[in-house]
Design an enzyme around this catalytic site. Structure first.
Site, PDB file in Angstrom:
ATOM      1  N   TYR A  57       8.991  -4.559  -3.555  1.00 36.67           N
ATOM      2  CA  TYR A  57       9.807  -3.514  -4.171  1.00 36.67           C
ATOM      3  C   TYR A  57      10.956  -4.183  -4.915  1.00 36.67           C
ATOM      4  CZ  TYR A  57       7.415  -0.428  -0.807  1.00 36.67           C
ATOM      5  OH  TYR A  57       6.486   0.241  -0.059  1.00 36.67           O
ATOM      6  N   GLY A 208       4.053  13.620  -1.770  1.00 37.09           N
ATOM      7  CA  GLY A 208       3.266  13.442  -2.990  1.00 37.09           C
ATOM      8  C   GLY A 208       4.044  12.853  -4.147  1.00 37.09           C
TER       9      GLY A 208
END
Length: 331
Positions: A57, A208
């Protein structure tokens, strides 16, 4: 704060953790670092104890952010990071490295960036098809013996791979995408395998990637550098089809006096006591809303209504990832 256990022999952690990826990467480069740090501190105040990051990341900058923000606050925090996904200059290109020598190299980098002597949980981020999982897990087990890692896990692995890994060294957690619109772990045996072996299932992207919050209105809402622009579920035609599903979630949530996010997280929490969602956010008000979902109670009828929206051939439009990233998933 309610808690859930991280595997048979692991610690109890907050029922909802915090996914930290978006504080540094993927959704936009226009991140407010001060708000991200304030969000991490607010999470501690609310009783969140499980913080999830990875060396890819940024790359690396998310671990550095957590290291600075959590300096002097290590006690009571269950810090999880991952290794094995390797970035390149192409934003969509990924490599995988599960070689034992790389495991030993990666942990030292993560510990330095996170400003800690050990990790509570260390995951193999993706399975390396060129390296038997037994070799990778064996190297991770050595880290446990050395005191650099307390518990180990694996991410986006098949049921068979999980069993092979667990036979080498007990896994505390398996991390995979799981939400109302991503139900693969129900069908590929992963959830059942975790339940049977006493492994916690950590659900990433339980909202999501923001779609299930109901806040997104158009495929054009994303910043130019937001990776969702290239995600199949967020492409124009698919976006509009999926938006119709979310509108139904919003209606059900409103009837219960909840946000769509809280209803979606409540659904994940209701799927089993061994499941721990880690919704990501970089803003305090979203964090506070997410944590409040711990108190959501859903009847069997309400759970069935939510299932009816998302289950069925073609109910959700688009794959989870574009083709190159899908190819990195195990099984």
């Amino acid at each position: 704060m309610k808690t859930r256990q991280l595997g048979h022999h692991g610690p109890r952690v907050s029922s909802i953790g915090l996914g930290c990826m978006g504080m540094s990467d993927f959704y936009t480069t226009g991140v407010d670092g001060r708000e991200a740090v304030a969000t991490l501190h607010r999470a501690l105040e609310l009783g969140v104890t499980l913080f999830d990051t990875a060396d890819m990341y940024g790359p690396h900058t998310n671990e550095e952010l957590l290291g600075r923000a959590l300096r002097g606050k290590r006690d009571g925090i269950y810090l999880a990071s991952k290794f094995g996904l390797v970035r390149s200059s192409d934003p969509h290109a990924r490599g995988v490295n599960g070689r034992p020598e790389y495991v030993r190299q990666a942990i030292d980098g993560s510990l330095k960036r996170l400003e800690t002597d050990y990790l509570d949980l260390y995951y193999q981020h993706r399975i390396d098809p060129e390296v038997p999982v037994e070799e990778t897990i064996g190297a991770m087990a050595e880290l446990v013996k050395a005191g650099k890692v307390r518990h180990i896990g694996i991410s986006e692995a098949s049921a068979q791979t999980i069993q092979r890994a667990h036979a080498v060294h007990p896994l505390a957690a398996v991390q995979s995408e799981y939400s109302l619109w991503s139900r693969d772990p129900e069908h590929n045996g992963v959830l059942d395998t975790c339940r049977r072996l006493g492994i916690a299932f950590v659900a990433y992207s339980p909202l999501g990637r923001g779609f299930l919050t109901g806040a997104l209105k158009s495929a054009q809402d994303f910043a130019a550098d937001d990776y969702r622009r290239s995600n199949p579920r967020f492409e124009a035609d698919n976006f509009n089809r999926n938006l119709a599903l979310v509108e139904r979630v919003k209606a059900l949530a409103a009837a219960k006096g909840l946000s769509a996010s809280q209803l979606a997280l409540g659904w994940v929490l209701a799927q089993g006591e061994h499941i721990i969602p880690i919704p990501g956010t970089k803003q305090r008000h979203y964090l506070e809303s997410n944590v409040a979902a711990i108190g959501v109670e859903l009847s069997l009828g309400e759970l069935a209504q939510l299932d009816e929206i998302f289950i069925g051939e073609g109910a959700v439009a688009g794959d989870r990832y574009h083709a190159q990233t899908m190819s990195l998933l195990d099984g």
